[in-house]
Design a protein around this motif. Structure first.
Motif, PDB file in Angstrom:
ATOM      1  N   LEU A   1      -5.175 107.578 -74.322  1.00  0.00           N
ATOM      2  CA  LEU A   1      -4.940 107.895 -72.972  1.00  0.00           C
ATOM      3  C   LEU A   1      -3.660 108.644 -72.974  1.00  0.00           C
ATOM      4  CD1 LEU A   1      -6.201 104.763 -71.108  1.00  0.00           C
ATOM      5  CD2 LEU A   1      -7.506 106.727 -71.397  1.00  0.00           C
ATOM      6  N   ASP A   2      -3.335 109.338 -72.030  1.00  0.00           N
ATOM      7  CA  ASP A   2      -2.135 109.989 -71.568  1.00  0.00           C
ATOM      8  C   ASP A   2      -2.252 109.973 -70.028  1.00  0.00           C
ATOM      9  OD1 ASP A   2       0.117 111.455 -71.106  1.00  0.00           O
ATOM     10  OD2 ASP A   2      -0.259 113.252 -72.183  1.00  0.00           O
ATOM     11  N   ASN A   3      -1.691 108.757 -69.558  1.00  0.00           N
ATOM     12  CA  ASN A   3      -1.518 108.552 -67.942  1.00  0.00           C
ATOM     13  C   ASN A   3      -0.307 109.211 -67.456  1.00  0.00           C
ATOM     14  OD1 ASN A   3      -4.033 107.596 -67.636  1.00  0.00           O
ATOM     15  ND2 ASN A   3      -3.319 105.527 -68.335  1.00  0.00           N
ATOM     16  N   ASN A   4       0.569 109.962 -68.202  1.00  0.00           N
ATOM     17  CA  ASN A   4       1.825 110.613 -67.410  1.00  0.00           C
ATOM     18  C   ASN A   4       1.322 111.843 -66.910  1.00  0.00           C
ATOM     19  OD1 ASN A   4       3.331 108.463 -68.731  1.00  0.00           O
ATOM     20  ND2 ASN A   4       3.400 109.810 -70.570  1.00  0.00           N
ATOM     21  N   VAL A   5       0.436 112.184 -66.449  1.00  0.00           N
ATOM     22  CA  VAL A   5      -0.077 113.381 -65.905  1.00  0.00           C
ATOM     23  C   VAL A   5      -1.544 113.218 -65.058  1.00  0.00           C
ATOM     24  CG1 VAL A   5      -0.669 115.932 -66.028  1.00  0.00           C
ATOM     25  CG2 VAL A   5       0.987 115.040 -67.821  1.00  0.00           C
ATOM     26  N   LEU A   6      -1.641 113.662 -63.747  1.00  0.00           N
ATOM     27  CA  LEU A   6      -2.543 113.580 -63.146  1.00  0.00           C
ATOM     28  C   LEU A   6      -3.499 114.654 -63.206  1.00  0.00           C
ATOM     29  CD1 LEU A   6      -1.104 112.036 -59.746  1.00  0.00           C
ATOM     30  CD2 LEU A   6      -2.456 110.821 -61.519  1.00  0.00           C
TER      31      LEU A   6
ATOM     32  N   GLY B   1      -9.438 101.418 -52.684  1.00  0.00           N
ATOM     33  CA  GLY B   1     -10.367 102.070 -53.602  1.00  0.00           C
ATOM     34  C   GLY B   1      -9.420 102.609 -54.969  1.00  0.00           C
ATOM     35  N   VAL B   2     -10.032 101.618 -55.950  1.00  0.00           N
ATOM     36  CA  VAL B   2      -9.113 101.896 -57.214  1.00  0.00           C
ATOM     37  C   VAL B   2      -9.926 102.800 -58.477  1.00  0.00           C
ATOM     38  CG1 VAL B   2      -8.546 100.465 -59.264  1.00  0.00           C
ATOM     39  CG2 VAL B   2      -8.410  99.551 -56.951  1.00  0.00           C
ATOM     40  N   GLY B   3     -11.290 102.690 -58.493  1.00  0.00           N
ATOM     41  CA  GLY B   3     -11.798 103.595 -59.320  1.00  0.00           C
ATOM     42  C   GLY B   3     -11.130 103.184 -60.923  1.00  0.00           C
ATOM     43  N   GLY B   4     -10.761 104.356 -61.364  1.00  0.00           N
ATOM     44  CA  GLY B   4     -10.389 104.055 -62.767  1.00  0.00           C
ATOM     45  C   GLY B   4      -8.680 103.651 -62.839  1.00  0.00           C
ATOM     46  N   GLY B   5      -8.089 103.663 -61.638  1.00  0.00           N
ATOM     47  CA  GLY B   5      -7.013 103.271 -61.575  1.00  0.00           C
ATOM     48  C   GLY B   5      -5.768 104.351 -62.090  1.00  0.00           C
ATOM     49  N   ALA B   6      -6.046 105.494 -61.943  1.00  0.00           N
ATOM     50  CA  ALA B   6      -5.168 106.488 -62.234  1.00  0.00           C
ATOM     51  C   ALA B   6      -3.876 106.594 -61.596  1.00  0.00           C
ATOM     52  CB  ALA B   6      -5.894 107.860 -62.665  1.00  0.00           C
ATOM     53  N   LEU B   7      -4.405 106.602 -60.108  1.00  0.00           N
ATOM     54  CA  LEU B   7      -3.322 106.912 -59.073  1.00  0.00           C
ATOM     55  C   LEU B   7      -2.361 105.613 -58.983  1.00  0.00           C
ATOM     56  CD1 LEU B   7      -2.125 108.243 -56.272  1.00  0.00           C
ATOM     57  CD2 LEU B   7      -3.876 107.064 -55.235  1.00  0.00           C
ATOM     58  N   LEU B   8      -2.988 104.296 -59.189  1.00  0.00           N
ATOM     59  CA  LEU B   8      -2.124 103.135 -59.132  1.00  0.00           C
ATOM     60  C   LEU B   8      -1.186 103.203 -60.344  1.00  0.00           C
ATOM     61  CD1 LEU B   8      -4.779 102.521 -57.671  1.00  0.00           C
ATOM     62  CD2 LEU B   8      -4.193 100.088 -58.200  1.00  0.00           C
ATOM     63  N   GLY B   9      -1.570 103.640 -61.458  1.00  0.00           N
ATOM     64  CA  GLY B   9      -0.659 103.556 -62.699  1.00  0.00           C
ATOM     65  C   GLY B   9       0.287 104.491 -62.738  1.00  0.00           C
ATOM     66  N   PHE B  10       0.002 105.643 -61.963  1.00  0.00           N
ATOM     67  CA  PHE B  10       1.021 106.778 -61.754  1.00  0.00           C
ATOM     68  C   PHE B  10       2.127 106.591 -60.743  1.00  0.00           C
ATOM     69  CE2 PHE B  10       2.795 111.004 -60.138  1.00  0.00           C
ATOM     70  CZ  PHE B  10       2.744 111.375 -61.401  1.00  0.00           C
ATOM     71  N   LEU B  11       1.700 105.889 -59.674  1.00  0.00           N
ATOM     72  CA  LEU B  11       2.822 105.576 -58.685  1.00  0.00           C
ATOM     73  C   LEU B  11       3.601 104.284 -59.099  1.00  0.00           C
ATOM     74  CD1 LEU B  11       0.391 105.059 -55.613  1.00  0.00           C
ATOM     75  CD2 LEU B  11       2.120 106.846 -55.905  1.00  0.00           C
TER      76      LEU B  11
ATOM     77  N   ILE C   1       4.954 116.003 -60.466  1.00  0.00           N
ATOM     78  CA  ILE C   1       3.667 116.585 -60.008  1.00  0.00           C
ATOM     79  C   ILE C   1       4.017 118.142 -59.594  1.00  0.00           C
ATOM     80  CG2 ILE C   1       2.746 114.492 -59.066  1.00  0.00           C
ATOM     81  CD1 ILE C   1       3.417 115.698 -56.117  1.00  0.00           C
ATOM     82  N   SER C   2       2.743 119.097 -59.515  1.00  0.00           N
ATOM     83  CA  SER C   2       3.122 120.347 -59.015  1.00  0.00           C
ATOM     84  C   SER C   2       3.830 120.555 -58.050  1.00  0.00           C
ATOM     85  CB  SER C   2       1.716 120.988 -59.125  1.00  0.00           C
ATOM     86  OG  SER C   2       1.706 122.194 -58.547  1.00  0.00           O
ATOM     87  N   GLY C   3       4.754 121.602 -57.929  1.00  0.00           N
ATOM     88  CA  GLY C   3       5.201 121.891 -56.718  1.00  0.00           C
ATOM     89  C   GLY C   3       4.533 122.530 -55.680  1.00  0.00           C
ATOM     90  N   ALA C   4       3.600 123.375 -56.204  1.00  0.00           N
ATOM     91  CA  ALA C   4       2.593 123.902 -55.034  1.00  0.00           C
ATOM     92  C   ALA C   4       2.094 123.161 -54.017  1.00  0.00           C
ATOM     93  CB  ALA C   4       1.587 124.588 -55.993  1.00  0.00           C
ATOM     94  N   TYR C   5       1.827 122.149 -54.180  1.00  0.00           N
ATOM     95  CA  TYR C   5       1.352 121.169 -53.353  1.00  0.00           C
ATOM     96  C   TYR C   5       2.445 120.642 -52.302  1.00  0.00           C
ATOM     97  CZ  TYR C   5      -3.492 121.168 -55.232  1.00  0.00           C
ATOM     98  OH  TYR C   5      -4.758 121.816 -55.572  1.00  0.00           O
TER      99      TYR C   5
END
Length: 465
Positions: free
Chosen positions: A218-223, A258-268, A454-458
């Motif tokens: 896994l590479d969880n450093n990028v969403l 809502g956790v799902g795979g947890g990508a958001l939690l780990g990134f935060l 994260i991307s500056g566009a958003y």
């Protein structure tokens, strides 16, 4: 069993019929699987029929082999009253899918011609009011080059799900090959629930790896999941407040419903330094997220299973408590522990909501209708710190739904903002209980970290509504 073609003479909402049919374009004894689904909605007095040929070697994919997948294909084809799927009769699931060569289309063209009498026979009588109807042959295209299923399992709430590794089409550039791990639910197989980047283990170059042949990590450093980046970008609105918390020696706190795979939690936690609490309604989903997606409980992250709406309501009823007591214990804890524990604070700097409808007949809808009830929104507001924000992934079935949702939020929250993802489907709605804190002249280290993560566009596309 013989099929009585008279049953196809009228549109019967939500009727689903499958049968096998000899392949007219094959010299072998191969069979075609034919699946006919009528729309759950009465669209018009002059129904339209369309057909779709299942891509080669994808016949066992839930997108094409289940009623729920078929329904989503139908609902994504506006104005279609009946969708007919035609593909190979699958004798077993394919452990590894590899996309056929692009020039391998002659069989599909030949099949489309030979199937025309069958498609006409499967069309309702009302289609022939003005002569012979045109039945368009739709195509399905995505960017998956190859895929391998790692596990299929069943959750008590979400039902059947699968974990798969996929390679995405990057235009043939070997140096830019991209691999991802995905979680999908059978009830809505066309929707990727979780998606994270994976890379080959050290020692393998991108030019010599294939799924199923080498190990990936896994590479969880990028969403990479499309809507997670704008959800995180919403933190720009609370950056002055969060920076103040950090300068005071406090970690910002996030509640993820809502956790799902947890990508958001780990990134935060890892990229932005949050203390994170997650609530997931299916314990099997949490088991999968730990085994395949790297979700870990630890000093600054805890995950509970329970109904997110019930948990947030009970947190609101309980009122302020003490600071969150994170520990090094592992394993899933019941949502009641989050609510009833004496060491739990009911206030969060940010709440992020990633919940969708569990009913495939509704199409892709987020959040579920139950979340938009006023008492739930009031509970969410009371759980937020005064200067906190709520960010929610919204997939409206129509513009009326979105307008109604915004109106409901206006009755509870002081300020509303949105990020339009530009795909015609997703919006990130951001709500603030009080007017947001203005930016100060001091350097905001948190905002700098956010801009690098994260991307500056958003970050620059948030607008007040």
């Amino acid at each position: 069993m013989a099929v009585d073609n008279s049953m196809f003479e009228i549109i019967a909402p939500s009727r689903f019929i499958t049968f096998c049919f000899p392949n007219p374009s094959s010299s072998t004894t191969s069979l075609l699987r034919v699946a006919v689904l009528d729309s759950p909605y009465q669209l018009t007095d002059s129904p339209r029929v369309a057909a779709m040929v299942v891509p080669k070697h994808r016949d066992s994919d839930w997108i094409f082999s289940t009623e729920s997948g078929h329904l989503q294909l139908l609902l994504s084809s506006p104005g279609i009253s009946r969708l007919i799927l035609i593909g190979d009769q699958s004798s077993s699931s394919h452990p590894i899918y590899r996309r056929p060569a692009k020039n391998d289309t002659s069989c599909d063209d030949e099949l489309g011609v030979s199937l025309k009498p069958l498609l006409l026979a499967l069309s309702p009588k009302s289609c022939f009011k003005h002569g012979m109807p045109e039945i368009p042959l739709l195509s399905y295209e995505d960017n998956v080059i190859s895929s391998v299923v790692l596990e299929k399992c069943v959750g008590p709430l979400v039902g059947e799900m699968l974990v798969e590794d996929v390679e995405l089409d990057c235009g043939g550039d070997v140096s830019k090959r991209e691999f991802r791990r995905r979680l999908r639910f059978k009830r809505m197989p066309n929707l990727v629930q979780t998606e994270v980047l994976i890379i080959p283990n050290l020692g393998f170059g991108l030019d010599c790896v294939d799924l199923g042949e080498v190990e990936f990590r896994l590479d969880n450093n990028v969403l990479v999941h499309p809507y997670l980046v704008p959800m995180v970008a919403s933190l720009r609105l609370a950056a002055p407040y969060i920076e103040g918390q950090i300068r005071s020696g406090l970690r910002p706190k996030a509640l993820c419903l809502g956790v799902g795979g947890g990508a958001l939690l780990g990134f935060l936690r890892t990229q932005l330094g949050f203390q994170v609490v997650g609530v997931e309604a299916d314990e099997e989903v949490l088991r999968v997220s730990r085994q395949y997606f790297g979700l870990e409980d630890g000093e600054h992250i805890k995950v509970y299973f329970g109904d997110a709406l019930e948990v947030i309501g009970k947190l609101a009823d309980r009122g302020n408590g003490h600071n969150l007591g994170f520990s090094d214990t592992h394993g899933v804890e019941d949502g009641c522990d989050l609510v009833n524990g004496n060491d739990v604070d009911t206030k969060f700097d940010v709440i992020m909501v990633d919940l969708d409808s569990s009913d495939a007949t509704d199409g892709l809808i987020a959040p579920p209708l139950e979340f938009v009830r006023k008492h739930v929104l009031l509970s969410a507001r009371s759980v937020l710190c005064d200067n906190g924000i709520l960010a929610i992934n919204v997939i409206p079935p129509n513009i009326s739904f979105y307008k109604t949702l915004i109106q409901e939020f206006r009755e509870v929250f002081n300020e509303l903002y949105e990020i339009d993802m530009g795909n015609g489907e997703n919006f990130i709605l951001i709500a603030a209980a009080l007017p947001l804190m203005p930016s100060s002249d001091c350097e905001n280290h948190f905002l700098n970290k956010l801009g690098m993560a994260i991307s500056g566009a958003y970050l620059n596309s948030i607008k007040k509504i």
